[in-house]
Scaffold this motif. Structure first.
Motif, short mmCIF file in Angstrom:
data_model
loop_
_atom_site.label_atom_id
_atom_site.label_comp_id
_atom_site.label_asym_id
_atom_site.label_seq_id
_atom_site.Cartn_x
_atom_site.Cartn_y
_atom_site.Cartn_z
N GLN A 21 -12.72 -13.65 -0.01
CA GLN A 21 -12.59 -12.61 -1.01
C GLN A 21 -12.21 -11.26 -0.42
N ALA A 22 -12.27 -11.13 0.91
CA ALA A 22 -11.91 -9.87 1.55
C ALA A 22 -10.39 -9.74 1.56
N ALA A 23 -9.91 -8.52 1.35
CA ALA A 23 -8.47 -8.29 1.25
C ALA A 23 -8.06 -7.14 2.17
N PRO A 24 -6.85 -7.21 2.72
CA PRO A 24 -6.37 -6.13 3.58
C PRO A 24 -5.76 -4.98 2.77
N LEU A 25 -5.86 -3.79 3.32
CA LEU A 25 -5.22 -2.61 2.76
C LEU A 25 -4.39 -1.98 3.87
N THR A 26 -3.09 -1.88 3.66
CA THR A 26 -2.21 -1.22 4.62
C THR A 26 -1.88 0.17 4.08
N VAL A 27 -2.15 1.18 4.90
CA VAL A 27 -1.89 2.57 4.52
C VAL A 27 -0.85 3.13 5.49
N THR A 70 -3.86 -0.94 9.08
CA THR A 70 -4.28 -1.97 8.14
C THR A 70 -5.78 -2.13 8.27
N LEU A 71 -6.47 -1.97 7.16
CA LEU A 71 -7.93 -2.10 7.10
C LEU A 71 -8.25 -3.46 6.51
N ALA A 123 -6.21 9.22 -8.34
CA ALA A 123 -6.14 8.65 -6.99
C ALA A 123 -6.45 7.15 -6.93
N LYS A 124 -7.12 6.61 -7.92
CA LYS A 124 -7.56 5.20 -7.83
C LYS A 124 -6.37 4.24 -7.85
N PHE A 125 -6.57 3.13 -7.15
CA PHE A 125 -5.58 2.06 -7.12
C PHE A 125 -6.33 0.74 -6.98
N GLU A 126 -5.63 -0.35 -7.23
CA GLU A 126 -6.26 -1.67 -7.25
C GLU A 126 -5.96 -2.43 -5.96
N ILE A 127 -6.99 -3.03 -5.39
CA ILE A 127 -6.81 -4.01 -4.32
C ILE A 127 -7.08 -5.37 -4.94
N ALA A 132 -3.42 -4.82 -0.70
CA ALA A 132 -2.67 -3.72 -1.31
C ALA A 132 -1.99 -2.90 -0.22
N VAL A 133 -1.02 -2.10 -0.65
CA VAL A 133 -0.29 -1.19 0.23
C VAL A 133 -0.29 0.17 -0.43
N GLN A 134 -0.58 1.20 0.34
CA GLN A 134 -0.49 2.58 -0.14
C GLN A 134 0.39 3.36 0.84
N THR A 135 1.41 4.04 0.33
CA THR A 135 2.23 4.93 1.13
C THR A 135 1.94 6.34 0.63
#
Length: 139
Positions: A21-27, A70-71, A123-127, A132-135
């Motif tokens: 269930q854990a997901a990566p976030l690339t910023v 990437t977190l 500011a909120k976004f969905e993972i 998800a990716v945030q630039t």
């Protein structure tokens, strides 16, 4: 299968389930003006966004106009990012005597604040389970 084998398999499945269930976030942070210092980034859930603790974060050394990280391990859900460029690497977000930040800062979705941080709604976004990716443009 023996009773012990079934128990071991069940425990193994329970241990793997949270990882699935854990997901990566690339910023990615763009438009970095000074190629020195550190980007200090916090990822917040709604409860922590307005002054609580980050649920994840990173310090990214700056040596180019773009920096990425990437977190791992974020549960699917809504998050917001706050970051600043600690140009002098003193560990603090420097401010003028009037409290105005003197170092660059930004928020997820490139949200803008008025007389303070950007709002959670902006500011909120969905993972998702896929991540998800945030630039974020640092200007």
């Amino acid at each position: 299968m023996t009773h012990k084998t079934l128990i071991a398999c069940a425990l193994g499945a329970l241990m793997i389930a949270p990882l699935a269930q854990a997901a990566p976030l690339t910023v990615t942070v763009d438009n970095i003006q000074s190629q020195a210092g550190t980007i200090r980034l916090g990822v917040y859930d709604e409860a922590g966004y307005s002054g609580g603790d980050a649920v994840n974060g990173a310090n990214i050394s700056v040596d180019a106009a773009t920096a990425s990280v990437t977190l791992e391990g974020l549960a699917p859900g809504e998050y917001g990012i706050k970051l600043y460029h600690d140009v002098d690497d003193d560990g603090d977000m420097n401010a003028s005597p009037f409290g105005m930040p003197t170092e660059p800062f930004a928020f997820s979705n490139n949200a803008k604040g008025r007389f303070g941080p950007a709002s959670w709604d902006d500011a909120k976004f969905e993972i998702t389970e896929e991540g998800a990716v945030q630039t974020i443009d640092l200007n």
